[in-house]
Design an enzyme around this catalytic site. Structure first.
Site, PDB file in Angstrom:
ATOM      1  N   CYS A   2       0.812  -1.205   0.000  1.00 15.36           N
ATOM      2  CA  CYS A   2       0.000   0.000   0.000  1.00 15.36           C
ATOM      3  C   CYS A   2       0.848   1.258   0.000  1.00 15.36           C
ATOM      4  CB  CYS A   2      -0.914   0.001   1.224  1.00 15.36           C
ATOM      5  SG  CYS A   2      -2.036  -1.392   1.263  1.00 15.36           S
ATOM      6  N   ARG A  27       3.292  -0.095  -5.165  1.00 16.71           N
ATOM      7  CA  ARG A  27       3.009  -0.631  -3.829  1.00 16.71           C
ATOM      8  C   ARG A  27       1.617  -1.243  -3.731  1.00 16.71           C
ATOM      9  NH1 ARG A  27       6.859   0.382  -0.493  1.00 16.71           N
ATOM     10  NH2 ARG A  27       8.243   2.137  -0.746  1.00 16.71           N
ATOM     11  N   TRP A  74      -3.187  -2.884  -1.776  1.00 14.61           N
ATOM     12  CA  TRP A  74      -3.044  -4.312  -2.069  1.00 14.61           C
ATOM     13  C   TRP A  74      -3.754  -5.012  -0.925  1.00 14.61           C
ATOM     14  CZ3 TRP A  74      -0.492  -6.203  -6.408  1.00 14.61           C
ATOM     15  CH2 TRP A  74      -0.399  -7.592  -6.492  1.00 14.61           C
ATOM     16  N   ASN A 100      -1.763   1.619   6.392  1.00 15.34           N
ATOM     17  CA  ASN A 100      -0.938   0.472   6.019  1.00 15.34           C
ATOM     18  C   ASN A 100      -0.757  -0.400   7.255  1.00 15.34           C
ATOM     19  OD1 ASN A 100      -0.558   1.442   3.454  1.00 15.34           O
ATOM     20  ND2 ASN A 100       1.541   2.138   3.782  1.00 15.34           N
ATOM     21  N   GLY A 101      -0.806  -1.715   7.098  1.00 13.65           N
ATOM     22  CA  GLY A 101      -0.581  -2.604   8.226  1.00 13.65           C
ATOM     23  C   GLY A 101      -1.725  -3.577   8.407  1.00 13.65           C
ATOM     24  N   GLU A 487      22.163 -18.973   7.329  1.00  8.25           N
ATOM     25  CA  GLU A 487      21.929 -17.679   6.678  1.00  8.25           C
ATOM     26  C   GLU A 487      22.714 -16.571   7.364  1.00  8.25           C
ATOM     27  OE1 GLU A 487      20.314 -14.546   4.313  1.00  8.25           O
ATOM     28  OE2 GLU A 487      20.840 -16.644   4.011  1.00  8.25           O
ATOM     29  N   LYS A 491      25.440 -14.225   5.408  1.00  6.37           N
ATOM     30  CA  LYS A 491      25.373 -12.763   5.337  1.00  6.37           C
ATOM     31  C   LYS A 491      26.703 -12.140   5.759  1.00  6.37           C
ATOM     32  CE  LYS A 491      21.670 -11.946   3.468  1.00  6.37           C
ATOM     33  NZ  LYS A 491      22.046 -13.108   2.683  1.00  6.37           N
ATOM     34  N   GLU A 494      29.361 -12.784   2.932  1.00  9.74           N
ATOM     35  CA  GLU A 494      29.235 -12.159   1.627  1.00  9.74           C
ATOM     36  C   GLU A 494      29.390 -10.651   1.639  1.00  9.74           C
ATOM     37  OE1 GLU A 494      25.544 -13.278  -0.202  1.00  9.74           O
ATOM     38  OE2 GLU A 494      24.344 -12.760   1.543  1.00  9.74           O
ATOM     39  N   HIS A 510      31.011 -32.707  16.869  1.00  4.88           N
ATOM     40  CA  HIS A 510      31.510 -33.641  15.866  1.00  4.88           C
ATOM     41  C   HIS A 510      32.504 -32.969  14.932  1.00  4.88           C
ATOM     42  CE1 HIS A 510      28.728 -36.759  17.105  1.00  4.88           C
ATOM     43  NE2 HIS A 510      27.744 -35.854  17.081  1.00  4.88           N
ATOM     44  N   LYS A 609      23.637  -9.746  -8.261  1.00  9.78           N
ATOM     45  CA  LYS A 609      22.280  -9.943  -7.752  1.00  9.78           C
ATOM     46  C   LYS A 609      21.627 -11.170  -8.369  1.00  9.78           C
ATOM     47  CE  LYS A 609      18.918  -8.710  -5.107  1.00  9.78           C
ATOM     48  NZ  LYS A 609      19.064  -8.938  -3.666  1.00  9.78           N
TER      49      LYS A 609
END
Length: 614
Positions: A2, A27, A74, A100-101, A487, A491, A494, A510, A609
């Site tokens: 939105c 949006r 939306w 919004n929300g 992850e 991060k 990279e 181990h 990307k």
């Protein structure tokens, strides 16, 4: 996704508001609306579909007035329809709101207001806000700011709200709670603007104020004031935005990655929008084209992805196996086709790819199609090849992700798999009504939980100053949070170029335990969940070897403070959705360490990307 725009000044409001909405149309484009106030009357135009439909309606039925608010939508609650489009007006016609929300507790508020005689005109959660404000004024509160403050204090969730009223036609009131969306005040000469993002109003002013969470502003033609939701005045900083496209999009942030981390509550809200009916607790994924017969004959799901998307798939495996009782394999797209995988028409191959153009993932999809499997994709880039190749898809709705290191596409793809698991569970009959209601209610809380996790930013930034000179890190997690350890390590690798490894915590003894010493920080994801005691044991083992332990912990956990060197506290979250909350401080930690090391955060060396070569 939105968008919000508002104006007060000496010009006609409608053209300014609609032009601003045009810059935010990406949006949301299932409906749009604008409201203006003149001579004690609120006049509204709304229409379904793209903004061009609203423009045509306003051209045919002009609006006049020098104060107005507008919105592109939306849908979350309520199907795309004119009566569900914003702005929403109160029953008495004195107040109008854009929002919004997600109002997590809208059903209980709606029932309470109905018992007071309030008649609702839409199926949205937003209408609860405007009816609640009017209800407060009926109790004797005459000031718009105070009425809004009292009303929004009863809302649960994360929100961006703008209110206009015939009671005080010389002002707008705007509120930000959590991180459902930004609120920027644009300061002009005898006129003021409000927008959910800078590009909407940059043509008119470069001087802007950004509301923080739990702040509200009263905006008049020649002045504004900011206060907390507790009524404490705030001395707001005025920012001057450089007039160039890149700086405008970055706004108040130094890097795109930082901005995209903070956009996650909104992007998660956007990926939920229109897909969950919060009254019937049903999930609808029309673009997936999944039928009940197909769902019930499925034998298994194979998820193929690369990098961050692969780790997202590991989280999604827990969702689908738990809710839909379907076996899930997660495979690297770059390896999948080389071992002649066993597939048939009752196996679904799910590709996860932000760009939709990753060559390895596309090759895996081609292999699946060749072997007559059902082909699905979860993609952010609309119209990409992975979307076109698939029999059905779920769009991430994360919006543009500029930073090479994926953040909001990671979390939205996890949420999309949660929706997929719910949909499969519904169709396969593996979820009871009580389970489905509980899982949907948990999902409604997620944007606010992620917004609260972002409040750890200052703590994480201070921690980064203690850690940025180390050259090796170990990340540990168990169960559904093991992929988040992977992850978090990725991060850090990279964007800061620090060697880091993610491990299942039970595997530490181990092998990796041999590496732990005073030069090896160990980050342990240790929320108070079903595996908490086992994580405490891993922390104790790391400490016994001299490791520096950083723990992600649940708010209120006093035990862990005695075990770890540093603690980052996060709100308690439903265990299945905890990965989405827990990854946030790990993204922030990688970002701040990379910035302190002088690395190119948005364009790290040797990375792109979209990987379009094998």
């Amino acid at each position: 996704m939105c968008g919000i725009v508002a104006y007060i000044g000496g010009q006609e409001a409608a053209p300014i508001v609609i032009d601003g909405l045009g810059r935010l149309e990406y949006r949301g484009y299932d409906s749009a609306g604008v409201a203006v106030l003149r001579d004690g009357k609120i006049d509204i135009r709304r229409d379904v579909g793209k903004l061009v439909n609203l423009r045509s309606k306003v051209a045919a039925q002009p609006l006049a007035g020098q104060i107005g608010i507008g919105h592109t939508r939306w849908a979350t609650h309520g199907a795309p329809a004119e009566h569900n489009a914003h702005p929403h007006i109160s029953m008495g016609g004195a107040f109008v709101v854009v929002h919004n929300g997600i109002v997590e507790n809208y059903l209980e508020l709606k029932e309470e207001l109905r018992a007071q005689g309030v008649a609702f005109q839409s199926e949205t959660d937003t209408e609860v806000i405007v009816q609640l404000i009017e209800h407060v004024t009926r109790q004797g509160v005459t000031d718009l700011t105070e009425a809004t403050r009292q009303a929004v204090a009863r809302l649960r969730g994360a929100h961006a709200i703008v209110v206009m009223s015939v009671m005080q036609p010389d002002r707008l009131v705007t509120v930000r709670i959590g991180n459902a969306g930004g609120v920027a005040l644009g300061l002009g000469d005898g006129e003021m603007y409000i927008a959910s993002d800078i590009p909407a109003i940059l043509e008119y002013t470069r001087r802007m104020v950004f509301l923080e969470s739990r702040q509200m502003a009263t905006v008049c033609r020649n002045s504004f004031s900011v206060q907390t939701l507790d009524g404490v005045p705030v001395d707001a900083e005025i920012h001057t935005i450089p007039y160039d496209p890149i700086s405008a999009v970055k706004g108040e942030y130094k890097h795109f990655m930082q901005k995209e981390i903070f956009e996650q509550p909104r992007s998660i809200t956007d990926t939920i929008r229109g897909r969950v009916d919060f009254e019937t607790f049903a999930v609808n994924l029309p673009d997936l084209k999944l039928t009940q017969a197909q769902a019930r004959r499925l034998q298994r799901v194979v998820t193929v992805a690369c990098g961050t998307s692969y780790y997202s798939g590991l989280v999604g495996k827990f969702f689908i196996e738990h809710m839909a009782r379907l076996h899930v394999e997660v495979d690297y797209g770059s390896e999948y086709r080389y071992r002649d995988p066993i597939l048939n028409e009752d196996i679904a191959v799910l590709a996860i790819t932000q760009s939709g153009e990753t060559v390895d993932t596309l090759a895996a999809l081609e292999e699946a199609r060749h072997k007559h499997a059902i082909v699905w994709s979860i993609v952010n880039a609309i119209g990409s090849q992975a979307m076109r190749l698939a029999d059905g898809y779920i769009s991430m709705n994360a919006g543009p992700e500029i930073g090479v290191a994926s953040t909001k596409a990671f979390t939205t793809s996890i949420v999309d798999q949660y929706l997929l698991a719910l949909a499969l569970g519904q169709l396969r009959g593996t979820l009871s009504d009580a389970q489905r209601i509980a899982y949907v209610n948990d999902l409604a809380k997620l944007p606010d939980l992620v917004g609260r996790a972002l409040e750890s930013d200052k703590t994480v930034q201070e921690l980064a100053h203690h850690l940025y000179k180390f050259t090796n890190f170990l990340f540990l997690g168990r169960g559904i949070n093991y992929p988040i350890a992977l992850e978090g390590a990725l991060k850090l690798k990279e964007i800061s170029y620090i060697h880091a490894e993610g491990y299942p915590a039970g595997e530490m003894k181990h092998g990796p335990i041999a590496l732990i010493d005073e030069q090896m920080p160990v980050l342990a994801i240790a929320q108070q969940d079903s595996l908490y005691e086992k994580m405490i044991s891993q922390i104790e083992q790391a400490k016994a070897r001299g490791g520096i332990v950083i723990a992600l912990a649940t708010e209120g956990d006093t035990l862990i403070a005695s075990k770890a060197d540093y603690v980052i506290y996060l709100p308690a979250a439903p265990e299945l959705l905890s990965p989405v909350v827990n990854v946030v401080p790990l993204q922030l930690l990688a970002y701040h360490i990379a910035a302190l090391r002088g690395a190119d955060v948005d364009q790290p060396r040797n990375l792109a990307k979209s990987v379009t070569v094998e």
